[in-house]
Motif scaffolding. Structure first.
Motif, PDB file in Angstrom:
ATOM      1  N   GLU A  61       0.862  -1.178   0.000  1.00  0.00           N
ATOM      2  CA  GLU A  61       0.000   0.000   0.000  1.00  0.00           C
ATOM      3  C   GLU A  61       0.897   1.226   0.000  1.00  0.00           C
ATOM      4  OE1 GLU A  61      -3.595   2.185   2.453  1.00  0.00           O
ATOM      5  OE2 GLU A  61      -2.882   0.241   3.123  1.00  0.00           O
ATOM      6  N   GLU A  62       0.649   2.104  -0.964  1.00  0.00           N
ATOM      7  CA  GLU A  62       1.410   3.354  -1.029  1.00  0.00           C
ATOM      8  C   GLU A  62       0.437   4.501  -1.171  1.00  0.00           C
ATOM      9  OE1 GLU A  62       4.926   5.722  -3.436  1.00  0.00           O
ATOM     10  OE2 GLU A  62       4.394   3.709  -4.078  1.00  0.00           O
ATOM     11  N   SER A  63       0.368   5.323  -0.129  1.00  0.00           N
ATOM     12  CA  SER A  63      -0.471   6.527  -0.118  1.00  0.00           C
ATOM     13  C   SER A  63      -1.892   6.247  -0.619  1.00  0.00           C
ATOM     14  CB  SER A  63       0.194   7.633  -0.942  1.00  0.00           C
ATOM     15  OG  SER A  63       1.479   7.912  -0.409  1.00  0.00           O
ATOM     16  N   GLY A  64      -2.489   5.177  -0.109  1.00  0.00           N
ATOM     17  CA  GLY A  64      -3.869   4.860  -0.436  1.00  0.00           C
ATOM     18  C   GLY A  64      -4.062   3.920  -1.611  1.00  0.00           C
ATOM     19  N   PHE A  65      -3.013   3.614  -2.354  1.00  0.00           N
ATOM     20  CA  PHE A  65      -3.097   2.701  -3.491  1.00  0.00           C
ATOM     21  C   PHE A  65      -2.640   1.323  -3.031  1.00  0.00           C
ATOM     22  CE2 PHE A  65      -1.260   0.765  -7.349  1.00  0.00           C
ATOM     23  CZ  PHE A  65      -2.395   0.766  -8.140  1.00  0.00           C
ATOM     24  N   PHE A  66      -3.471   0.281  -3.249  1.00  0.00           N
ATOM     25  CA  PHE A  66      -3.209  -1.056  -2.722  1.00  0.00           C
ATOM     26  C   PHE A  66      -3.000  -2.063  -3.849  1.00  0.00           C
ATOM     27  CE2 PHE A  66      -4.706  -5.247  -1.276  1.00  0.00           C
ATOM     28  CZ  PHE A  66      -3.886  -5.422  -0.179  1.00  0.00           C
ATOM     29  N   VAL A  67      -1.958  -2.893  -3.697  1.00  0.00           N
ATOM     30  CA  VAL A  67      -1.696  -3.984  -4.644  1.00  0.00           C
ATOM     31  C   VAL A  67      -1.542  -5.273  -3.841  1.00  0.00           C
ATOM     32  CG1 VAL A  67      -0.139  -4.921  -6.384  1.00  0.00           C
ATOM     33  CG2 VAL A  67      -0.540  -2.454  -6.281  1.00  0.00           C
ATOM     34  N   THR A 107       3.616   0.821   2.896  1.00  0.00           N
ATOM     35  CA  THR A 107       3.481  -0.288   3.832  1.00  0.00           C
ATOM     36  C   THR A 107       3.476  -1.594   3.055  1.00  0.00           C
ATOM     37  OG1 THR A 107       2.189   1.068   5.360  1.00  0.00           O
ATOM     38  CG2 THR A 107       2.039  -1.311   5.635  1.00  0.00           C
ATOM     39  N   ILE A 108       4.236  -2.537   3.543  1.00  0.00           N
ATOM     40  CA  ILE A 108       4.233  -3.883   2.979  1.00  0.00           C
ATOM     41  C   ILE A 108       3.782  -4.838   4.071  1.00  0.00           C
ATOM     42  CG2 ILE A 108       5.598  -5.727   1.951  1.00  0.00           C
ATOM     43  CD1 ILE A 108       7.419  -3.611   0.778  1.00  0.00           C
ATOM     44  N   ALA A 109       2.659  -5.505   3.824  1.00  0.00           N
ATOM     45  CA  ALA A 109       2.145  -6.519   4.744  1.00  0.00           C
ATOM     46  C   ALA A 109       2.468  -7.878   4.145  1.00  0.00           C
ATOM     47  CB  ALA A 109       0.642  -6.354   4.934  1.00  0.00           C
ATOM     48  N   GLN A 130       4.726  -6.773   9.132  1.00  0.00           N
ATOM     49  CA  GLN A 130       4.434  -5.550   8.379  1.00  0.00           C
ATOM     50  C   GLN A 130       5.625  -4.624   8.488  1.00  0.00           C
ATOM     51  OE1 GLN A 130       0.497  -3.693   8.668  1.00  0.00           O
ATOM     52  NE2 GLN A 130       1.545  -1.839   9.327  1.00  0.00           N
ATOM     53  N   ALA A 131       6.000  -4.015   7.375  1.00  0.00           N
ATOM     54  CA  ALA A 131       7.093  -3.045   7.353  1.00  0.00           C
ATOM     55  C   ALA A 131       6.567  -1.776   6.700  1.00  0.00           C
ATOM     56  CB  ALA A 131       8.279  -3.595   6.567  1.00  0.00           C
ATOM     57  N   SER A 132       6.884  -0.621   7.289  1.00  0.00           N
ATOM     58  CA  SER A 132       6.382   0.657   6.773  1.00  0.00           C
ATOM     59  C   SER A 132       7.509   1.665   6.674  1.00  0.00           C
ATOM     60  CB  SER A 132       5.297   1.221   7.683  1.00  0.00           C
ATOM     61  OG  SER A 132       4.185   0.373   7.711  1.00  0.00           O
ATOM     62  N   LEU A 133       7.292   2.631   5.776  1.00  0.00           N
ATOM     63  CA  LEU A 133       8.261   3.710   5.587  1.00  0.00           C
ATOM     64  C   LEU A 133       7.487   4.985   5.259  1.00  0.00           C
ATOM     65  CD1 LEU A 133      11.266   4.601   5.039  1.00  0.00           C
ATOM     66  CD2 LEU A 133      10.792   4.094   2.653  1.00  0.00           C
ATOM     67  N   ARG A 134       7.878   6.077   5.918  1.00  0.00           N
ATOM     68  CA  ARG A 134       7.311   7.394   5.588  1.00  0.00           C
ATOM     69  C   ARG A 134       8.446   8.209   4.998  1.00  0.00           C
ATOM     70  NH1 ARG A 134       3.666  11.600   8.815  1.00  0.00           N
ATOM     71  NH2 ARG A 134       4.387  13.448   7.719  1.00  0.00           N
ATOM     72  N   LEU A 135       8.165   8.800   3.837  1.00  0.00           N
ATOM     73  CA  LEU A 135       9.187   9.555   3.122  1.00  0.00           C
ATOM     74  C   LEU A 135       8.612  10.902   2.720  1.00  0.00           C
ATOM     75  CD1 LEU A 135      12.014   9.466   1.732  1.00  0.00           C
ATOM     76  CD2 LEU A 135      10.850   8.504  -0.255  1.00  0.00           C
TER      77      LEU A 135
END
Length: 79
Positions: A13-19, A58-60, A71-76
């Motif tokens: 998930e990146e800024s509201g976009f989910f794959v 975020t990668i779940a 879960q791993a997350s990053l804010r940039l």
């Protein structure tokens, strides 16, 4: 000795976009899956550096049974 290799799925998930990952990646251990998730975050951050905005990635990670194992997350902030 037989080596068990599990398949892990990396939903992004990146800024509201989910794959949702439907292919998965084989990893020998949960720690190897954690390293793969962190490496993916690093590569995604490098791709985002040229854009001026905020990214929350975020990668779940799911196992073969569909259970979320980490879960791993990053804010940039690039602006």
């Amino acid at each position: 000795m037989e080596v068990f290799i599990a398949r892990y799925y990396f939903d992004i998930e990146e800024s509201g976009f989910f794959v949702r990952d439907t292919n998965g990646v084989e990893c020998q251990t949960k720690d190897a899956a954690r390293h793969a998730a962190i490496d993916a975050l690093r590569r995604m951050a490098m791709d985002a550096l040229g854009r001026k905005d905020q990214h929350i990635i975020t990668i779940a990670v799911r196992d073969d049974a569909g259970i979320f194992v980490l879960q791993a997350s990053l804010r940039l902030d690039t602006g």
